[in-house]
Design a protein around this motif. Structure first.
Motif, PDB file in Angstrom:
ATOM      1  N   UNK A  66      22.166  25.402  71.889  1.00 32.65           N
ATOM      2  CA  UNK A  66      21.707  26.254  72.992  1.00 32.65           C
ATOM      3  C   UNK A  66      22.292  25.773  74.306  1.00 32.65           C
ATOM      4  N   UNK A  67      22.587  26.723  75.179  1.00 29.70           N
ATOM      5  CA  UNK A  67      23.075  26.379  76.521  1.00 29.70           C
ATOM      6  C   UNK A  67      22.575  27.450  77.502  1.00 29.70           C
ATOM      7  N   UNK A  95      18.025  25.598  58.346  1.00 29.88           N
ATOM      8  CA  UNK A  95      17.879  24.526  59.343  1.00 29.88           C
ATOM      9  C   UNK A  95      18.627  24.892  60.626  1.00 29.88           C
ATOM     10  N   UNK A  96      19.737  25.602  60.483  1.00 32.26           N
ATOM     11  CA  UNK A  96      20.490  26.036  61.678  1.00 32.26           C
ATOM     12  C   UNK A  96      19.701  27.086  62.455  1.00 32.26           C
ATOM     13  N   UNK A 101      15.764  27.751  67.689  1.00 36.28           N
ATOM     14  CA  UNK A 101      14.490  27.820  68.406  1.00 36.28           C
ATOM     15  C   UNK A 101      14.130  26.464  69.017  1.00 36.28           C
ATOM     16  N   UNK A 102      14.390  25.390  68.267  1.00 35.99           N
ATOM     17  CA  UNK A 102      14.099  24.047  68.794  1.00 35.99           C
ATOM     18  C   UNK A 102      14.945  23.751  70.034  1.00 35.99           C
ATOM     19  N   UNK A 103      16.223  24.065  69.940  1.00 32.45           N
ATOM     20  CA  UNK A 103      17.134  23.767  71.054  1.00 32.45           C
ATOM     21  C   UNK A 103      16.856  24.670  72.257  1.00 32.45           C
ATOM     22  N   UNK A 104      16.528  25.918  71.989  1.00 35.04           N
ATOM     23  CA  UNK A 104      16.191  26.825  73.095  1.00 35.04           C
ATOM     24  C   UNK A 104      14.950  26.324  73.832  1.00 35.04           C
ATOM     25  N   UNK A 105      13.949  25.848  73.089  1.00 38.28           N
ATOM     26  CA  UNK A 105      12.744  25.314  73.731  1.00 38.28           C
ATOM     27  C   UNK A 105      13.055  24.043  74.514  1.00 38.28           C
ATOM     28  N   UNK A 143       5.633  24.756  65.582  1.00 40.26           N
ATOM     29  CA  UNK A 143       5.711  23.353  65.141  1.00 40.26           C
ATOM     30  C   UNK A 143       6.460  22.456  66.128  1.00 40.26           C
ATOM     31  N   UNK A 144       7.001  23.050  67.202  1.00 41.48           N
ATOM     32  CA  UNK A 144       7.825  22.269  68.131  1.00 41.48           C
ATOM     33  C   UNK A 144       7.004  21.892  69.362  1.00 41.48           C
ATOM     34  N   UNK A 145       6.801  20.595  69.598  1.00 44.55           N
ATOM     35  CA  UNK A 145       6.086  20.179  70.815  1.00 44.55           C
ATOM     36  C   UNK A 145       6.910  20.573  72.042  1.00 44.55           C
TER      37      UNK A 145
END
Ligand code: AR6
Length: 172
Positions: A66-67, A95-96, A101-105, A143-145
């Motif tokens: 994400x950028x 996983x990708x 979503x993890x990287x965007x958050x 699930x992502x803090x």
């Protein structure tokens, strides 16, 4: 914990701090969400993407990463570009998709964004089955803090909206 909300609509019309774009590695535009964001946000977004390609992202944005750029004329302040995986029936690329979503958050939190609008990444041109895309999207965000307060999924069509409602229901 982040509050997940669902709306049926157009992601470019959301009054949020950051909008997530379902981009491709080139960052130079495309159809679907990507086309809509560049059309409505204006040329400033593409100029920022070109600057990234001329600098740190010379090889493009890898899948799952994400950028952020300006959001140009959108109401949002930032666009966070992610590159979802193309669906494969023979290879597990989930996983990708989770990583998007993890990287965007992560990027949103770094920007101090409190509200973020997400599309159903990979569930359009990239062919991910919508029920599975919805389960991964909702499950990963929950699930992502994160310091992000609202994650708003903006679903364009009724079938995708319904798939997200089902996925969210499984967490309640
Ligand atoms: N607002 C919200 N959702 C939308 C909108 C909109 N304005 N327009 C489409 N959708 P897609 P992908 C929905 O294809 O599968 C682009 O060409 C759409 O119905 O935008 O990750 C990029 O440049 C679907 O449910 O993204 C890439 O090359 C979901 O958003 C490629 O497509 C995602 O569809 C990325 O494909």
């Amino acid at each position: 914990m982040v509050e997940v909300t669902l709306v049926r609509g157009d992601i470019t019309e959301q009054d949020v701090d950051a909008v997530v774009n379902a981009a491709n590695s080139s960052l130079l535009g495309g159809g679907g969400v990507d086309g809509a964001i560049h059309r409505r946000g204006g040329p400033e977004i593409l100029a920022a993407c070109r600057a990234l390609r001329a600098g740190a992202l010379g090889g493009g944005l890898p899948t799952g990463q994400a950028v952020a750029t300006t959001a140009g004329r959108l109401t949002a302040r930032h666009v966070i570009h992610v590159v979802g995986p193309v669906w494969s029936a023979t290879q597990d690329r989930s996983q990708l998709l989770r990583s998007c979503y993890q990287q965007a958050l992560r990027v949103a939190a770094e920007l101090g964004a409190e509200s973020v609008a997400f599309p159903a990444v990979s569930a359009g041109a990239y062919g991910w089955p919508r029920e599975d895309a919805a389960r991964i999207a909702v499950g990963t965000v929950l699930a992502t803090p994160t310091s992000v307060r609202e994650a708003r999924f903006v679903l364009f069509d009724e079938a995708t909206h319904a798939a997200f409602q089902t996925a969210l229901g499984e967490h309640r």
